[in-house]
Design a protein around this motif. Structure first.
Motif, short mmCIF file in Angstrom:
data_model
loop_
_atom_site.label_atom_id
_atom_site.label_comp_id
_atom_site.label_asym_id
_atom_site.label_seq_id
_atom_site.Cartn_x
_atom_site.Cartn_y
_atom_site.Cartn_z
N ARG A 84 23.09 52.04 63.94
CA ARG A 84 23.90 50.56 64.22
C ARG A 84 24.85 51.46 64.68
NH1 ARG A 84 24.02 45.01 60.67
NH2 ARG A 84 25.55 44.24 62.83
N SER A 85 25.96 52.00 63.52
CA SER A 85 27.36 52.81 63.56
C SER A 85 27.29 53.43 64.97
CB SER A 85 27.59 53.67 62.53
OG SER A 85 27.18 54.48 62.82
N GLY A 86 26.42 53.63 65.78
CA GLY A 86 26.86 54.52 67.16
C GLY A 86 26.47 53.62 67.88
N VAL A 87 26.33 52.32 68.38
CA VAL A 87 25.85 51.31 69.36
C VAL A 87 26.82 51.01 70.16
CG1 VAL A 87 25.10 48.82 69.59
CG2 VAL A 87 23.53 50.99 68.34
N THR A 88 27.79 50.92 69.64
CA THR A 88 29.46 50.28 69.56
C THR A 88 30.10 51.10 70.71
OG1 THR A 88 29.77 48.34 67.54
CG2 THR A 88 31.87 49.30 69.65
N ASP A 89 29.76 52.42 70.26
CA ASP A 89 30.66 53.49 71.14
C ASP A 89 29.63 53.48 72.38
OD1 ASP A 89 31.85 54.33 68.88
OD2 ASP A 89 30.69 55.56 68.14
N HIS A 90 28.05 53.59 72.60
CA HIS A 90 27.56 53.22 73.50
C HIS A 90 27.82 52.58 74.78
CE1 HIS A 90 25.81 57.03 72.70
NE2 HIS A 90 25.30 56.45 71.33
N LEU A 91 27.79 51.45 73.88
CA LEU A 91 28.65 50.44 75.11
C LEU A 91 29.66 50.31 75.16
CD1 LEU A 91 27.40 46.93 72.23
CD2 LEU A 91 26.39 47.91 74.75
N HIS A 92 30.73 50.57 74.69
CA HIS A 92 31.93 51.43 75.03
C HIS A 92 31.94 51.47 76.58
CE1 HIS A 92 34.33 50.03 71.30
NE2 HIS A 92 33.74 49.21 72.42
N ILE A 93 31.05 52.53 76.30
CA ILE A 93 30.97 53.78 77.64
C ILE A 93 30.82 52.74 78.66
CG2 ILE A 93 29.66 56.10 78.42
CD1 ILE A 93 30.18 57.27 75.62
N LEU A 94 29.25 51.89 78.55
CA LEU A 94 28.68 51.29 80.42
C LEU A 94 30.32 49.94 79.83
CD1 LEU A 94 24.76 50.27 79.27
CD2 LEU A 94 26.40 51.92 80.13
N GLU A 95 30.99 49.83 79.32
CA GLU A 95 31.79 48.99 79.70
C GLU A 95 33.03 49.27 80.32
OE1 GLU A 95 32.52 45.27 75.82
OE2 GLU A 95 33.01 46.88 75.50
N GLY A 96 33.30 50.46 80.20
CA GLY A 96 33.89 51.83 81.60
C GLY A 96 34.00 51.56 82.41
N ARG A 97 32.04 51.40 82.37
CA ARG A 97 31.52 52.00 83.73
C ARG A 97 31.92 50.23 84.38
NH1 ARG A 97 27.79 56.45 84.79
NH2 ARG A 97 27.81 55.26 86.60
N HIS A 98 32.44 49.16 84.16
CA HIS A 98 32.19 47.83 84.30
C HIS A 98 30.51 47.31 84.92
CE1 HIS A 98 36.53 48.36 84.68
NE2 HIS A 98 36.53 49.61 85.54
N ALA A 99 29.88 48.14 83.89
CA ALA A 99 28.29 47.51 83.85
C ALA A 99 28.46 46.13 83.20
CB ALA A 99 27.62 48.86 83.17
#
Length: 241
Positions: free
Chosen positions: A184-199
């Motif tokens: 669960r602790s790693g989910v935020t990091d992966h979401l931030h990457i998708l946010e950086g792609r403006h997805a």
């Protein structure tokens, strides 16, 4: 007593079946609310009803003998729970429960089974749906083995987007961790990457899809084949790019 009209049901399977199949099932249909965590299929227990979802999202979860769990499939308004009964299996390991609250039309198992056993068209229609769920499971295994976390996350978000109304997906970090098989602790990091792609834009308990096309590009080859097969074998227009 509620009278169900096929044209107004929100479940794709019920809306797509032949009118005589719908009529046969409709006499025992009941619309019910499905709160968060409501169990549709319990591990090792024969279901009392088949649930045709109209809203919300259910997770099909596999659990190992030592308690490790991962989501292997979704059910939304395109599908129904308990389809292992189509294969003459009364109970199955694993659970199916609501990850996003919603509603469903449910039919008693004995009514559904009688219709399937006695009518070839009914049986073949739901076996075609079972085929699509097996294909979804196969492609989940493929994605887990051959695609990275970002690609798999994009795939699961697209699958959620397919099954829920609008662009706001009421999914928690706990759910995303279960979907991906990561901490669960790693989910935020992966979401931030998708946010950086403006997805997407992620907030507590919600992921808003900003660009489906970007998610499709990120998911690449791990999304699309089961979706096209579902539309093909059930005779629906294709929506997948």
């Amino acid at each position: 007593m509620t009278t169900f009209e096929q044209s107004t049901t929100r479940n794709t399977l019920l809306r797509t079946v032949s009118p005589h199949i719908f009529a046969r099932l409709s006499a025992e249909m009941e619309r019910v609310a499905l709160p968060l965590r409501f169990v549709l299929v319990e591990d090792g227990v024969a279901p009392s009803h088949i649930y045709f979802l109209e809203d919300g999202l259910a997770s099909v979860v596999a659990t190992s003998s030592d308690g490790e769990a991962i989501e292997v499939g979704h059910i939304g308004r395109e599908g129904a729970s308990g389809m292992h009964v189509m294969l003459a299996v009364p109970a199955t390991p694993g659970r199916t429960f609501m990850q996003v609250e919603g509603s469903a039309i449910r039919v008693p198992l004995n009514v559904f089974t009688e219709a399937v056993v006695s009518d070839r068209e009914t049986r073949e229609f739901f076996l075609r749906y079972v085929h699509t769920t097996i294909l979804q499971l196969a492609h989940s295994a493929l994605a887990n083995a051959r695609y990275n976390v970002q690609e798999r996350l994009a795939r699961w978000l697209l699958m959620c987007h397919d099954r829920l109304d609008g662009d706001n997906l009421a999914v928690t970090h706990e759910f995303l961790a279960l979907m991906l098989g990561v901490r669960r602790s790693g989910v935020t990091d992966h979401l931030h990457i998708l946010e950086g792609r403006h997805a997407i834009r992620a907030t507590r308990g919600n992921v808003r899809v900003l660009s489906r096309d970007t998610l499709l590009d990120i998911a690449g080859g791990c999304y699309g084949i089961p979706e096209r097969e579902y539309e093909k074998v059930l005779g629906l227009p294709s929506r997948v790019r």
